[in-house]
Motif scaffolding. Structure first.
Motif, PDB file in Angstrom:
ATOM      1  N   PRO A 148       0.822  -1.216   0.000  1.00 27.96           N
ATOM      2  CA  PRO A 148       0.000   0.000   0.000  1.00 27.96           C
ATOM      3  C   PRO A 148       0.857   1.268   0.000  1.00 27.96           C
ATOM      4  N   ARG A 149       0.488   2.216  -0.850  1.00 26.78           N
ATOM      5  CA  ARG A 149       1.110   3.548  -0.866  1.00 26.78           C
ATOM      6  C   ARG A 149       0.044   4.543  -0.429  1.00 26.78           C
ATOM      7  N   ILE A 150       0.387   5.417   0.483  1.00 28.88           N
ATOM      8  CA  ILE A 150      -0.601   6.216   1.198  1.00 28.88           C
ATOM      9  C   ILE A 150      -0.489   7.696   0.857  1.00 28.88           C
ATOM     10  N   ALA A 151      -1.652   8.327   0.718  1.00 28.85           N
ATOM     11  CA  ALA A 151      -1.730   9.785   0.630  1.00 28.85           C
ATOM     12  C   ALA A 151      -2.800  10.237   1.612  1.00 28.85           C
ATOM     13  N   THR A 152      -2.512  11.298   2.353  1.00 32.46           N
ATOM     14  CA  THR A 152      -3.477  11.839   3.304  1.00 32.46           C
ATOM     15  C   THR A 152      -3.716  13.311   3.005  1.00 32.46           C
ATOM     16  N   ALA A 153      -4.867  13.774   3.413  1.00 31.20           N
ATOM     17  CA  ALA A 153      -5.225  15.182   3.221  1.00 31.20           C
ATOM     18  C   ALA A 153      -5.364  15.846   4.585  1.00 31.20           C
ATOM     19  N   ALA A 154      -4.930  17.084   4.667  1.00 32.14           N
ATOM     20  CA  ALA A 154      -5.063  17.850   5.900  1.00 32.14           C
ATOM     21  C   ALA A 154      -5.616  19.227   5.554  1.00 32.14           C
ATOM     22  N   THR A 155      -6.606  19.660   6.303  1.00 41.22           N
ATOM     23  CA  THR A 155      -7.172  20.986   6.113  1.00 41.22           C
ATOM     24  C   THR A 155      -7.127  21.735   7.439  1.00 41.22           C
ATOM     25  N   ALA A 156      -7.355  23.014   7.379  1.00 41.88           N
ATOM     26  CA  ALA A 156      -7.359  23.813   8.602  1.00 41.88           C
ATOM     27  C   ALA A 156      -8.471  23.378   9.538  1.00 41.88           C
ATOM     28  N   PHE A 157      -9.531  22.765   8.974  1.00 42.95           N
ATOM     29  CA  PHE A 157     -10.692  22.346   9.755  1.00 42.95           C
ATOM     30  C   PHE A 157     -10.464  21.009  10.448  1.00 42.95           C
ATOM     31  N   ALA A 158      -9.522  20.211   9.928  1.00 40.36           N
ATOM     32  CA  ALA A 158      -9.348  18.843  10.406  1.00 40.36           C
ATOM     33  C   ALA A 158      -8.790  18.799  11.826  1.00 40.36           C
ATOM     34  N   GLU A 159      -9.218  17.788  12.576  1.00 35.81           N
ATOM     35  CA  GLU A 159      -8.642  17.551  13.891  1.00 35.81           C
ATOM     36  C   GLU A 159      -7.255  16.949  13.713  1.00 35.81           C
ATOM     37  N   ARG A 160      -6.336  17.341  14.558  1.00 35.40           N
ATOM     38  CA  ARG A 160      -4.951  16.883  14.450  1.00 35.40           C
ATOM     39  C   ARG A 160      -4.760  15.596  15.256  1.00 35.40           C
ATOM     40  N   ILE A 161      -5.142  14.473  14.651  1.00 36.04           N
ATOM     41  CA  ILE A 161      -4.983  13.168  15.285  1.00 36.04           C
ATOM     42  C   ILE A 161      -4.025  12.356  14.414  1.00 36.04           C
ATOM     43  N   GLU A 162      -2.881  12.023  14.968  1.00 36.43           N
ATOM     44  CA  GLU A 162      -1.762  11.507  14.191  1.00 36.43           C
ATOM     45  C   GLU A 162      -2.124  10.306  13.317  1.00 36.43           C
ATOM     46  N   ALA A 163      -2.757   9.300  13.912  1.00 35.30           N
ATOM     47  CA  ALA A 163      -3.023   8.059  13.185  1.00 35.30           C
ATOM     48  C   ALA A 163      -4.361   8.062  12.461  1.00 35.30           C
ATOM     49  N   ASP A 164      -5.082   9.171  12.531  1.00 41.15           N
ATOM     50  CA  ASP A 164      -6.434   9.186  11.989  1.00 41.15           C
ATOM     51  C   ASP A 164      -6.716  10.492  11.244  1.00 41.15           C
ATOM     52  N   PRO A 165      -6.133  10.660  10.065  1.00 42.07           N
ATOM     53  CA  PRO A 165      -6.408  11.875   9.288  1.00 42.07           C
ATOM     54  C   PRO A 165      -7.855  11.915   8.822  1.00 42.07           C
ATOM     55  N   ASP A 166      -8.332  13.092   8.483  1.00 46.44           N
ATOM     56  CA  ASP A 166      -9.716  13.225   8.021  1.00 46.44           C
ATOM     57  C   ASP A 166      -9.944  12.499   6.693  1.00 46.44           C
ATOM     58  N   ALA A 167      -8.913  12.380   5.870  1.00 43.50           N
ATOM     59  CA  ALA A 167      -9.045  11.653   4.599  1.00 43.50           C
ATOM     60  C   ALA A 167      -7.737  10.930   4.316  1.00 43.50           C
ATOM     61  N   ALA A 168      -7.842   9.661   3.943  1.00 39.70           N
ATOM     62  CA  ALA A 168      -6.657   8.847   3.654  1.00 39.70           C
ATOM     63  C   ALA A 168      -6.951   7.924   2.479  1.00 39.70           C
ATOM     64  N   GLN A 169      -5.979   7.798   1.591  1.00 40.06           N
ATOM     65  CA  GLN A 169      -6.124   6.955   0.407  1.00 40.06           C
ATOM     66  C   GLN A 169      -4.968   5.949   0.374  1.00 40.06           C
ATOM     67  N   ALA A 170      -5.281   4.703   0.080  1.00 41.24           N
ATOM     68  CA  ALA A 170      -4.265   3.659  -0.037  1.00 41.24           C
ATOM     69  C   ALA A 170      -4.357   3.040  -1.431  1.00 41.24           C
ATOM     70  N   LEU A 171      -3.308   3.180  -2.224  1.00 39.08           N
ATOM     71  CA  LEU A 171      -3.221   2.543  -3.540  1.00 39.08           C
ATOM     72  C   LEU A 171      -2.383   1.285  -3.386  1.00 39.08           C
ATOM     73  N   CYS A 172      -2.967   0.135  -3.735  1.00 41.37           N
ATOM     74  CA  CYS A 172      -2.355  -1.164  -3.461  1.00 41.37           C
ATOM     75  C   CYS A 172      -2.156  -1.961  -4.747  1.00 41.37           C
ATOM     76  N   ASP A 173      -1.231  -2.912  -4.673  1.00 36.04           N
ATOM     77  CA  ASP A 173      -1.092  -3.917  -5.722  1.00 36.04           C
ATOM     78  C   ASP A 173      -1.997  -5.098  -5.383  1.00 36.04           C
ATOM     79  N   LEU A 174      -2.628  -5.689  -6.400  1.00 34.79           N
ATOM     80  CA  LEU A 174      -3.417  -6.903  -6.221  1.00 34.79           C
ATOM     81  C   LEU A 174      -2.714  -8.048  -6.924  1.00 34.79           C
ATOM     82  N   SER A 175      -2.823  -9.245  -6.354  1.00 35.72           N
ATOM     83  CA  SER A 175      -2.016 -10.377  -6.789  1.00 35.72           C
ATOM     84  C   SER A 175      -2.299 -10.820  -8.214  1.00 35.72           C
TER      85      SER A 175
END
Length: 231
Positions: free
Chosen positions: A113-140
């Motif tokens: 998995p390769r990860i991208a997260t989004a952060a906005t001024a409105f988002a709560e600052r919780i390290e392991a739990d961003p407001d939006a997270a995307q995982a692009l993965c390889d499938l077998s």
């Protein structure tokens, strides 16, 4: 709870993800195996008729070779900050549904998995739990998988899947306002009925402990990749 029920000789329908870690899911699986009881994990998406039809169409080759299967879960509002700080983070709390759904729909295993997260001024600052997270993965089987998670979605709680193949495309909005609650409750009923049938010895249609372990393993890999990218 799984251990107490299994030792009592009772079959178990366990809420997902059957532990916060893959290790906990493996422990539950081992206990159920030792006590020779059924352990089914409540990934209710497997009982949504629209998703079952989509799975069948993929298996029958309607889409040809798969390029990309995307699974989205976007919630209207986030849970309490106390839960977000202790629930394992977005990929454990939310993403296990999508990782299980990816495996179930495609019959392929997930890796890298390769990860991208989004952060906005409105988002709560919780390290392991961003407001939006995307995982692009390889499938077998050669396809790619996308898991898209969001904590704030103005139109309401929503889940959907998209399939891109050499012969076709599908946008399956299987859990979409305003019908979301009806879809959810119907799937829960079908899941409970299927579990009861499995307890009586019929083949189980639900997720197994092995499925839960695979989903949690993928979620842990995504979480680790996200945290590594922030260091």
């Amino acid at each position: 709870m799984v251990a107490r029920l299994a030792v009592a000789g009772l079959s178990v329908l366990c809420e997902k993800p059957c532990g916060i870690t893959a290790r906990e899911a493996r422990m539950a699986s081992g206990i159920a195996t030792k006590e020779n009881v059924l352990l089914q994990v409540a990934y209710w998406r497997r009982f949504v008729p629209a998703l079952k039809r989509l799975k069948d169409r993929i298996a029958q080759g309607e889409f040809g070779d798969l390029y990309l299967v995307s699974c989205y879960q976007w919630d209207e509002t986030p849970p309490a900050a106390s839960f977000r700080a202790t629930g394992g983070g977005a990929f454990i709390d939310m993403g296990v549904h999508e990782f299980d759904q990816l495996r179930w729909l495609t019959g392929q295993e997930i890796s890298s998995p390769r990860i991208a997260t989004a952060a906005t001024a409105f988002a709560e600052r919780i390290e392991a739990d961003p407001d939006a997270a995307q995982a692009l993965c390889d499938l077998s089987g050669g396809a790619s998988g996308l898991v898209s998670l969001g904590r704030r979605f103005p139109i309401g709680d929503a889940c959907w899947a998209q399939v891109f193949g050499t012969k076709g495309f599908e946008d399956c909005r299987f859990f979409w306002p305003p019908e979301s609650e009806e879809v959810f409750l119907t799937a829960l009923r079908l899941q409970a009925e299927s579990f009861a049938e499995a307890v009586c010895g019929r083949p189980s249609e639900g997720a197994t402990a092995a499925d839960a372990i695979a989903a949690l393993t993928a979620a842990e890999q995504a979480s680790a990749s996200m945290m590594k990218g922030r260091t």
